[in-house]
Design an enzyme around this catalytic site. Sequence first.
Site, mmCIF file in Angstrom:
data_model
loop_
_atom_site.group_PDB
_atom_site.id
_atom_site.type_symbol
_atom_site.label_atom_id
_atom_site.label_comp_id
_atom_site.label_asym_id
_atom_site.label_seq_id
_atom_site.Cartn_x
_atom_site.Cartn_y
_atom_site.Cartn_z
ATOM 1 C CD GLN A 120 -6.071 -22.151 17.954
ATOM 2 O OE1 GLN A 120 -7.032 -21.520 18.377
ATOM 3 N NE2 GLN A 120 -6.182 -23.343 17.434
ATOM 4 C CB SER B 121 2.905 -8.064 1.220
ATOM 5 O OG SER B 121 1.870 -7.987 2.161
ATOM 6 C CB THR C 92 -0.917 -0.018 1.254
ATOM 7 O OG1 THR C 92 -1.784 -1.134 1.127
ATOM 8 C CG2 THR C 92 -1.738 1.237 1.388
ATOM 9 C CB THR D 266 0.961 -3.979 6.443
ATOM 10 O OG1 THR D 266 -0.305 -3.972 5.783
ATOM 11 C CG2 THR D 266 1.544 -2.593 6.515
HETATM 12 N N1 ASN Z 1 -2.482 -5.398 0.889
HETATM 13 C C1 ASN Z 1 -1.412 -4.512 1.270
HETATM 14 C C2 ASN Z 1 -0.111 -5.340 1.235
HETATM 15 O O1 ASN Z 1 0.161 -6.070 2.136
HETATM 16 C C3 ASN Z 1 -1.673 -3.961 2.627
HETATM 17 C C4 ASN Z 1 -0.734 -2.876 3.056
HETATM 18 O O2 ASN Z 1 0.382 -2.752 2.619
HETATM 19 N N2 ASN Z 1 -1.160 -2.042 3.999
HETATM 20 O O3 ASN Z 1 0.594 -5.278 0.250
#
Ligand code: ASN
Length: 356
Positions: A291, A71, A26, A102
């Site tokens: 968990q 990601s 992102t 993330t």
């Molecule tokens: N979907 C994004 C990723 O992991 C989420 C992010 O970067 N906040 O590439």
Amino acid sequence: MKIIELDTAAPDFPHASILVIYTGGTFGMVYDRKLQTLVPFDFEQILDRIPELSRLRFAITVLVLDELLDSSNMVPDNWLEISTIIEKNYDKYDSFVVLHGTDTMAYTASALSFLLEDLRKPVILTGAQLPIGAARTDAVENFITALEIAAACDETGAPLVPEVAIYFHSLLLRGNRARKQESSQFNAFQSENYPPLAEAGVTIEYNRPYIAPYRPNVPLKAHTTLNPHVVILKLFPGISPLVVESVLKTEGLRGVVLETFGAGNAPTVPWFLQLLKEASDRGVLILNVSQCIGGRVLQGRYQTSKYLDEIGLISGADLTSEAAVTKFMFLLGKYGTDTEKIRQELAIPLRGELTE
Ligand code: ASN
């Protein structure tokens, strides 16, 4: 791969030279009005987006990967690609910042920690919850502070954080202890079983007793093999024999991260224990992780985990699933069919990923 030298305020002898590896996520998204969707921005325009970068006294080189990934699309080959880039540029730069999505950042950070043995330079991963093109983006603070941390040295000139870490929303966390906890708020990561390595407020306060010690003159050993024949099996009340059997009998399976309840407890019904025993007898290694977000596996404490001990499950102590699955891939890649060696090393900390 595209290489961009940023025009910063670095003097002839900059305070640090940093290689930034931009992998996607992102962080680098901007809204395209025509397409009416988020698209990756052109990194050449980073100084327009974050003009503050031009005031930093570091030499910053950015390496933009050919394929920018959300990601969720990362696979072990991408981790190997990042670690190989770091290895190849290890002598040329003082430290590394990896811009990453993330969603699977904690997996990449864990994998890099295992792949980069005897690391003595900072490798700091960061990203953003809101794209760089959004007015309230967290990309700016995360990136600038990650650069500051990557460049930070002690009184003797040794790097303050000579390990793989995630910097996000004012916290620096050990990479193989972190997990994504939040998809909406800015505080995306936490590390329940290990204290933050640093907290960034008006100043950046380093928690030095918890940071890996700097060992000068130790050469980096970058590993190049990962074996992905592993699975994470999460237990839930009512899990059926058919499901457990089909997972454990997956062709070629070498390792199972079994996500158990509480302090490492699992059902004691005979069919379940029998399936685990059969898998273990076939040479499949089973690592018991909890968990729960905090706390640890105490295998043998309750009757519901004593059987697991007898079958030969390995206690995962306070490992995260992210660290467990990447450690498995790393050890299977490193030791091949030497199951005993893999079993031994799964149970001990290799890069500070668990507390014995
Ligand atoms: N979907 C994004 C990723 O992991 C989420 C992010 O970067 N906040 O590439």
